[in-house]
Design an enzyme around this catalytic site. Sequence first.
Site, PDB file in Angstrom:
ATOM      1  N   ARG A 112      68.089  31.983  68.668  1.00  0.00           N
ATOM      2  CA  ARG A 112      67.438  31.988  67.176  1.00  0.00           C
ATOM      3  C   ARG A 112      66.208  31.273  67.381  1.00  0.00           C
ATOM      4  O   ARG A 112      65.707  30.364  68.224  1.00  0.00           O
ATOM      5  CB  ARG A 112      68.328  30.979  66.592  1.00  0.00           C
ATOM      6  CG  ARG A 112      69.825  31.804  65.886  1.00  0.00           C
ATOM      7  CD  ARG A 112      70.587  30.789  65.290  1.00  0.00           C
ATOM      8  NE  ARG A 112      70.086  29.714  64.479  1.00  0.00           N
ATOM      9  CZ  ARG A 112      70.707  28.692  63.805  1.00  0.00           C
ATOM     10  NH1 ARG A 112      72.335  28.766  63.851  1.00  0.00           N
ATOM     11  NH2 ARG A 112      70.172  27.837  62.879  1.00  0.00           N
TER      12      ARG A 112
ATOM     13  N   ARG B 269      71.406  27.221  73.410  1.00  0.00           N
ATOM     14  CA  ARG B 269      72.273  28.441  72.632  1.00  0.00           C
ATOM     15  C   ARG B 269      71.718  29.792  72.823  1.00  0.00           C
ATOM     16  O   ARG B 269      70.403  29.868  72.447  1.00  0.00           O
ATOM     17  CB  ARG B 269      72.538  28.079  71.106  1.00  0.00           C
ATOM     18  CG  ARG B 269      73.403  28.892  70.275  1.00  0.00           C
ATOM     19  CD  ARG B 269      73.768  27.921  69.100  1.00  0.00           C
ATOM     20  NE  ARG B 269      72.787  27.645  68.145  1.00  0.00           N
ATOM     21  CZ  ARG B 269      72.931  27.055  67.203  1.00  0.00           C
ATOM     22  NH1 ARG B 269      74.416  26.837  66.873  1.00  0.00           N
ATOM     23  NH2 ARG B 269      72.201  26.486  66.455  1.00  0.00           N
TER      24      ARG B 269
ATOM     25  N   ARG C 295      65.899  19.256  62.090  1.00  0.00           N
ATOM     26  CA  ARG C 295      67.028  19.699  61.614  1.00  0.00           C
ATOM     27  C   ARG C 295      68.028  18.466  61.698  1.00  0.00           C
ATOM     28  O   ARG C 295      68.684  18.360  60.803  1.00  0.00           O
ATOM     29  CB  ARG C 295      67.422  20.856  62.433  1.00  0.00           C
ATOM     30  CG  ARG C 295      66.788  22.097  62.132  1.00  0.00           C
ATOM     31  CD  ARG C 295      67.042  23.295  63.062  1.00  0.00           C
ATOM     32  NE  ARG C 295      68.045  23.987  62.882  1.00  0.00           N
ATOM     33  CZ  ARG C 295      68.493  24.735  63.901  1.00  0.00           C
ATOM     34  NH1 ARG C 295      68.079  24.841  65.170  1.00  0.00           N
ATOM     35  NH2 ARG C 295      69.945  25.076  63.857  1.00  0.00           N
TER      36      ARG C 295
ATOM     37  N   LYS D  20      80.229  24.610  64.187  1.00  0.00           N
ATOM     38  CA  LYS D  20      80.942  25.053  62.871  1.00  0.00           C
ATOM     39  C   LYS D  20      81.009  26.703  62.939  1.00  0.00           C
ATOM     40  O   LYS D  20      82.070  27.130  62.384  1.00  0.00           O
ATOM     41  CB  LYS D  20      80.325  24.790  61.588  1.00  0.00           C
ATOM     42  CG  LYS D  20      79.830  23.192  61.590  1.00  0.00           C
ATOM     43  CD  LYS D  20      79.044  22.842  60.344  1.00  0.00           C
ATOM     44  CE  LYS D  20      77.637  23.784  60.349  1.00  0.00           C
ATOM     45  NZ  LYS D  20      76.765  23.140  61.031  1.00  0.00           N
TER      46      LYS D  20
ATOM     47  N   ARG E 264      75.019  21.543  52.003  1.00  0.00           N
ATOM     48  CA  ARG E 264      74.267  20.867  52.794  1.00  0.00           C
ATOM     49  C   ARG E 264      73.655  19.601  52.243  1.00  0.00           C
ATOM     50  O   ARG E 264      72.959  18.685  52.771  1.00  0.00           O
ATOM     51  CB  ARG E 264      72.966  21.665  52.988  1.00  0.00           C
ATOM     52  CG  ARG E 264      73.322  22.654  54.158  1.00  0.00           C
ATOM     53  CD  ARG E 264      73.513  22.167  55.605  1.00  0.00           C
ATOM     54  NE  ARG E 264      72.421  22.637  56.741  1.00  0.00           N
ATOM     55  CZ  ARG E 264      72.737  23.843  57.376  1.00  0.00           C
ATOM     56  NH1 ARG E 264      73.797  24.605  56.974  1.00  0.00           N
ATOM     57  NH2 ARG E 264      71.883  24.175  58.221  1.00  0.00           N
TER      58      ARG E 264
END
Length: 219
Positions: free
Chosen positions: A160, A126, A171, A13, A87
């Site tokens: 992150r 990532r 998550r 996203k 969310r």
Amino acid sequence: MNIILLGAPGSGKGTQASFLSKTTSLKAISTGEILRKESTKQTPVGNLLRSYMDSGNLVPDDLVIEVIKSMIKGGCDEGFVFDGFPRNVAQAKKLDEMLSLIDKKIDLVINFEVNDENLIKRIIGRFSCKKCGSVYNRFFRMPSIQNICDNCFGDSFESRSDDNEETIINRLKVYNEATKPLVDYYKNNNLLLSINGLKDHSLISEELMKAIYSLSKKY
Ligand code: AMP
């Protein structure tokens, strides 16, 4: 035109929100990014945000809704791309309400479909350029020249703090329990377009542009 990018963490996203904000006049609102910035502050709100985000839980709705309210107030005639918001169904209903107050609505919801195995690899691998924020992945997408950002030639990268194996399990659980019901919510409103999030990001960008173009012709 107002668009929502819906999908699990790591589904792509953010990459597409950043693409759309650069190539269209839509304004991207990434709640994760805004909250991350706030969470670095050594203030009571910053500490509170960190406690939710570092464990992979959702920040309470009223805090996020305040963020969205002030972003929408800032205005954008062309519309918004919502990345990471809503969310849950309560946030979605609140968003409909806030938009209707300014005579706007959601026009399109893009649902990024990626299986859990790939999501985990995407999140754990990532990292991003500290200078320009370009996102890379140690499994799928390394910079062309080692340790040099393709976009700005920066040589410093970061990950992150919530992109780790412990947090990702929670998550994904939170996504499945709280956020996934939005797929049906928007399907029932005839707004949902599901895309294969495993495709190359440039092919996905093309697909998004086509969908936006055909929608714009309806206006
Ligand atoms: P993201 O960058 O979208 O993966 O978001 C990172 C973290 O920010 C999430 O795990 C949540 O803790 C928080 N967050 C982002 N967007 C929302 C939202 N709409 N509602 C509640 N928490 C959010």
